[in-house]
Design a protein around this motif. Structure first.
Motif, PDB file in Angstrom:
ATOM      1  N   ARG A 221       0.836  -1.203   0.000  1.00  0.00           N
ATOM      2  CA  ARG A 221       0.000   0.000   0.000  1.00  0.00           C
ATOM      3  C   ARG A 221       0.877   1.262   0.000  1.00  0.00           C
ATOM      4  N   GLU A 222       1.963   1.200   0.747  1.00  0.00           N
ATOM      5  CA  GLU A 222       2.874   2.345   0.817  1.00  0.00           C
ATOM      6  C   GLU A 222       3.538   2.603  -0.538  1.00  0.00           C
ATOM      7  N   ILE A 223       3.919   1.542  -1.222  1.00  0.00           N
ATOM      8  CA  ILE A 223       4.539   1.685  -2.546  1.00  0.00           C
ATOM      9  C   ILE A 223       3.572   2.365  -3.517  1.00  0.00           C
ATOM     10  N   LYS A 224       2.306   1.953  -3.481  1.00  0.00           N
ATOM     11  CA  LYS A 224       1.293   2.565  -4.343  1.00  0.00           C
ATOM     12  C   LYS A 224       1.108   4.045  -4.012  1.00  0.00           C
ATOM     13  N   ASN A 225       1.111   4.362  -2.699  1.00  0.00           N
ATOM     14  CA  ASN A 225       0.937   5.756  -2.294  1.00  0.00           C
ATOM     15  C   ASN A 225       2.151   6.611  -2.672  1.00  0.00           C
ATOM     16  N   ARG A 226       3.329   6.013  -2.644  1.00  0.00           N
ATOM     17  CA  ARG A 226       4.524   6.740  -3.088  1.00  0.00           C
ATOM     18  C   ARG A 226       4.419   7.053  -4.587  1.00  0.00           C
ATOM     19  N   GLN A 227       3.899   6.104  -5.332  1.00  0.00           N
ATOM     20  CA  GLN A 227       3.711   6.321  -6.770  1.00  0.00           C
ATOM     21  C   GLN A 227       2.678   7.421  -7.019  1.00  0.00           C
ATOM     22  N   LYS A 228       1.626   7.441  -6.176  1.00  0.00           N
ATOM     23  CA  LYS A 228       0.618   8.507  -6.284  1.00  0.00           C
ATOM     24  C   LYS A 228       1.254   9.867  -6.017  1.00  0.00           C
ATOM     25  N   LEU A 229       2.111   9.915  -4.980  1.00  0.00           N
ATOM     26  CA  LEU A 229       2.790  11.158  -4.635  1.00  0.00           C
ATOM     27  C   LEU A 229       3.661  11.627  -5.800  1.00  0.00           C
ATOM     28  N   SER A 230       4.415  10.699  -6.383  1.00  0.00           N
ATOM     29  CA  SER A 230       5.306  11.039  -7.486  1.00  0.00           C
ATOM     30  C   SER A 230       4.526  11.567  -8.694  1.00  0.00           C
ATOM     31  N   LYS A 231       3.414  10.901  -9.022  1.00  0.00           N
ATOM     32  CA  LYS A 231       2.592  11.334 -10.156  1.00  0.00           C
ATOM     33  C   LYS A 231       1.978  12.708  -9.903  1.00  0.00           C
ATOM     34  N   GLU A 232       1.527  12.923  -8.654  1.00  0.00           N
ATOM     35  CA  GLU A 232       0.914  14.213  -8.317  1.00  0.00           C
ATOM     36  C   GLU A 232       1.947  15.342  -8.384  1.00  0.00           C
ATOM     37  N   LEU A 233       3.152  15.048  -7.929  1.00  0.00           N
ATOM     38  CA  LEU A 233       4.222  16.049  -8.002  1.00  0.00           C
ATOM     39  C   LEU A 233       4.580  16.343  -9.454  1.00  0.00           C
ATOM     40  N   ASP A 234       4.665  15.302 -10.282  1.00  0.00           N
ATOM     41  CA  ASP A 234       4.938  15.495 -11.713  1.00  0.00           C
ATOM     42  C   ASP A 234       3.884  16.409 -12.336  1.00  0.00           C
ATOM     43  N   ARG A 235       2.620  16.156 -11.988  1.00  0.00           N
ATOM     44  CA  ARG A 235       1.520  16.933 -12.550  1.00  0.00           C
ATOM     45  C   ARG A 235       1.581  18.392 -12.107  1.00  0.00           C
ATOM     46  N   LEU A 236       1.808  18.594 -10.786  1.00  0.00           N
ATOM     47  CA  LEU A 236       1.834  19.955 -10.247  1.00  0.00           C
ATOM     48  C   LEU A 236       3.038  20.750 -10.750  1.00  0.00           C
ATOM     49  N   ILE A 237       4.186  20.083 -10.873  1.00  0.00           N
ATOM     50  CA  ILE A 237       5.392  20.765 -11.370  1.00  0.00           C
ATOM     51  C   ILE A 237       5.203  21.177 -12.828  1.00  0.00           C
ATOM     52  N   ALA A 238       4.606  20.287 -13.611  1.00  0.00           N
ATOM     53  CA  ALA A 238       4.341  20.601 -15.026  1.00  0.00           C
ATOM     54  C   ALA A 238       3.385  21.787 -15.132  1.00  0.00           C
ATOM     55  N   LEU A 239       2.382  21.815 -14.246  1.00  0.00           N
ATOM     56  CA  LEU A 239       1.403  22.903 -14.245  1.00  0.00           C
ATOM     57  C   LEU A 239       2.064  24.228 -13.857  1.00  0.00           C
ATOM     58  N   GLN A 240       2.909  24.190 -12.823  1.00  0.00           N
ATOM     59  CA  GLN A 240       3.603  25.413 -12.376  1.00  0.00           C
ATOM     60  C   GLN A 240       4.575  25.914 -13.450  1.00  0.00           C
ATOM     61  N   THR A 241       5.234  24.983 -14.107  1.00  0.00           N
ATOM     62  CA  THR A 241       6.189  25.354 -15.166  1.00  0.00           C
ATOM     63  C   THR A 241       5.461  26.054 -16.315  1.00  0.00           C
ATOM     64  N   LYS A 242       4.307  25.511 -16.666  1.00  0.00           N
ATOM     65  CA  LYS A 242       3.509  26.105 -17.742  1.00  0.00           C
ATOM     66  C   LYS A 242       3.037  27.501 -17.350  1.00  0.00           C
ATOM     67  N   LYS A 243       2.607  27.643 -16.065  1.00  0.00           N
ATOM     68  CA  LYS A 243       2.128  28.947 -15.579  1.00  0.00           C
ATOM     69  C   LYS A 243       3.241  29.986 -15.544  1.00  0.00           C
ATOM     70  N   SER A 244       4.498  29.520 -15.411  1.00  0.00           N
ATOM     71  CA  SER A 244       5.635  30.462 -15.359  1.00  0.00           C
ATOM     72  C   SER A 244       5.924  31.077 -16.726  1.00  0.00           C
ATOM     73  N   GLY A 245       5.273  30.537 -17.784  1.00  0.00           N
ATOM     74  CA  GLY A 245       5.471  31.054 -19.135  1.00  0.00           C
ATOM     75  C   GLY A 245       6.526  30.300 -19.909  1.00  0.00           C
ATOM     76  N   SER A 246       6.973  29.156 -19.355  1.00  0.00           N
ATOM     77  CA  SER A 246       8.001  28.365 -20.035  1.00  0.00           C
ATOM     78  C   SER A 246       7.354  27.411 -21.031  1.00  0.00           C
ATOM     79  N   SER A 247       8.033  27.217 -22.146  1.00  0.00           N
ATOM     80  CA  SER A 247       7.537  26.273 -23.157  1.00  0.00           C
ATOM     81  C   SER A 247       8.297  24.951 -23.076  1.00  0.00           C
ATOM     82  N   SER A 248       9.200  24.841 -22.100  1.00  0.00           N
ATOM     83  CA  SER A 248       9.970  23.600 -21.915  1.00  0.00           C
ATOM     84  C   SER A 248       9.672  23.031 -20.525  1.00  0.00           C
ATOM     85  N   SER A 249      10.490  22.070 -20.085  1.00  0.00           N
ATOM     86  CA  SER A 249      10.299  21.469 -18.758  1.00  0.00           C
ATOM     87  C   SER A 249      11.021  22.260 -17.666  1.00  0.00           C
ATOM     88  N   THR A 250      11.649  23.363 -18.063  1.00  0.00           N
ATOM     89  CA  THR A 250      12.384  24.200 -17.111  1.00  0.00           C
ATOM     90  C   THR A 250      11.524  25.373 -16.659  1.00  0.00           C
TER      91      THR A 250
END
Length: 396
Positions: A221-250
């Protein structure tokens, strides 16, 4: 004699300037004090778990860390013994040299005394002087007796100085031998203590193995929740990067954010820990379970075991960019430091809000408790989409 002295000096140089023993006694003692302080804290953590009689991964992790620190104390004590042994050898050599020097002086003084005794008759001395062929010879004979007397006095002073040095070195030698014997006694006691801790560790492992099925389910169960955390962080970071006006992953930085980002980068290896006290109970990357050796888990950060209800602190100034909840990982707080992010999972009583400015060591919440893992903070460091090893960033 010269060869023996050379070998002693060479040995000292090897001991104090190279290799494992290339440390001063103060450095060795500081290492030991650090480990003893850590052991004292680990004993406090074990005391917190005393009401729970059942074995748990939390107890095992604390005990295993205590065993690691106990071995470090023993290593420091062994270094102390070697240090004292070298000092004892050097002192013994110096005492031998002083005794040889004193014996030579005594022999010379004895000859002087015997010579003076043979010429002890005052009238003989005067006759010896007055029987001189001329005044110069008489003066030289007079000066001879005077110089013999003065030299004898100086010789006595030198002998006394050597005796004083011998007394001092002998005292130092006794103190060093006492210190060495005391340290050996402590080593003997610590070895017995370590054997007891290892026995307890084996008992914990045996008890935990009996709960294998339950622990395995919880880990899955912990492994699955860690994967959920990782996916959620990936999603939020991508969203924040897009909001910053960047067209790349930076993430695109403002001038102010660049300053913070550069400052964060320059503090690599110097950041304060997110807890006042604690130890790393699970490292970055792939880890083997301490009991179920066939079970491996992947960690995008580090797990830090700390005290009950411990405050969780921001490791650097920044902005709280996200707060969300993950089952079994409780509240997750993400703080942005320019291009860098720090992630704090397993929090309760979060004291900050999204968008809040935080400073270094500002409290952002408290650690949650788990009956199997104890009080554990999951901590991550990211740069854009790259996961970094937090151990390289935290102060040693």
């Amino acid at each position: 004699m010269i060869l023996k002295e050379f070998l002693i000096v060479l040995f000292c140089l090897l001991v104090f300037q190279t290799g494992t023993w290339g440390q001063s006694i103060n450095t060795i003692k500081k290492e030991k004090e650090r480990s003893e302080k850590e052991i004292s804290y680990l004993n406090k953590l074990l005391e917190e778990t005393k009401n729970d009689k059942s074995a748990s991964t939390a107890k095992l992790n604390i005990l295993q860390q205590k065993i690691v620190q106990s071995k470090r104390v023993l290593l420091s004590l062994s270094k102390e013994v070697k240090y004292f042994q070298v000092c004892i050898s050097v002192n013994e050599q110096r005492i031998y040299e002083l005794e040889s020097e004193r014996n030579s002086m005594l022999q010379l003084y004895a000859k002087l005394v015997y010579g003076s005794w043979k010429k002890r008759n005052k009238s003989n001395k005067l006759m010896f002087i007055f029987s001189s062929a001329d005044f110069n010879q008489a003066y030289n004979r007079f000066k001879y007796f005077q110089q013999i007397q003065e030299y004898s006095g100086r010789q006595l002073q030198l002998i006394q100085q050597v005796n004083d040095s011998l007394s001092l070195k002998t005292k130092e030698l006794r103190e060093l031998v006492d210190q060495k014997n005391t340290t050996l006694g402590v080593i003997n006691y610590k070895n017995k203590e370590l054997e007891s801790e290892k026995s307890k560790e084996n008992q914990y492992i045996t008890d935990i193995q009996k709960k294998e099925r339950t622990i395995k389910k919880k880990l899955e169960r912990e492994i699955k929740n860690r994967q959920k955390l990782s996916k959620e962080l990936d999603r939020l970071i991508a969203l924040q990067t897009k909001k910053s006006g960047s067209s790349s992953s930076t993430y695109r930085l403002t001038p102010e954010e660049k300053l913070v980002s550069d400052n964060f980068a320059s503090n690599r290896g110097k950041l304060p820990w997110p807890v006042a006290e604690g130890f790393i109970s699970e490292r970055f990357g792939v880890n083997v379970h301490p009991v179920l050796k066939y079970v491996k888990t992947s960690n995008n950060g580090v797990n830090i075991t700390t005290s009950k209800n411990a405050d969780i602190r921001s490791v650097f100034q920044g902005v709280v960019s996200e707060i969300f909840f993950v089952p079994d990982l409780n509240n997750v707080v993400v703080v942005r430091h320019g291009s860098y992010l720090t992630v704090y999972s397993n929090l309760i009583d979060v004291t900050v809000k999204k968008g809040a400015q935080v400073k270094t060591k500002d409290v952002i919440g408290r650690v949650a408790y788990d009956d199997e893992k104890g009080n554990v903070l999951h901590f991550e460091v990211w740069k854009d989409i790259e996961k970094l090893n937090p151990e390289f960033w935290l102060a040693k």
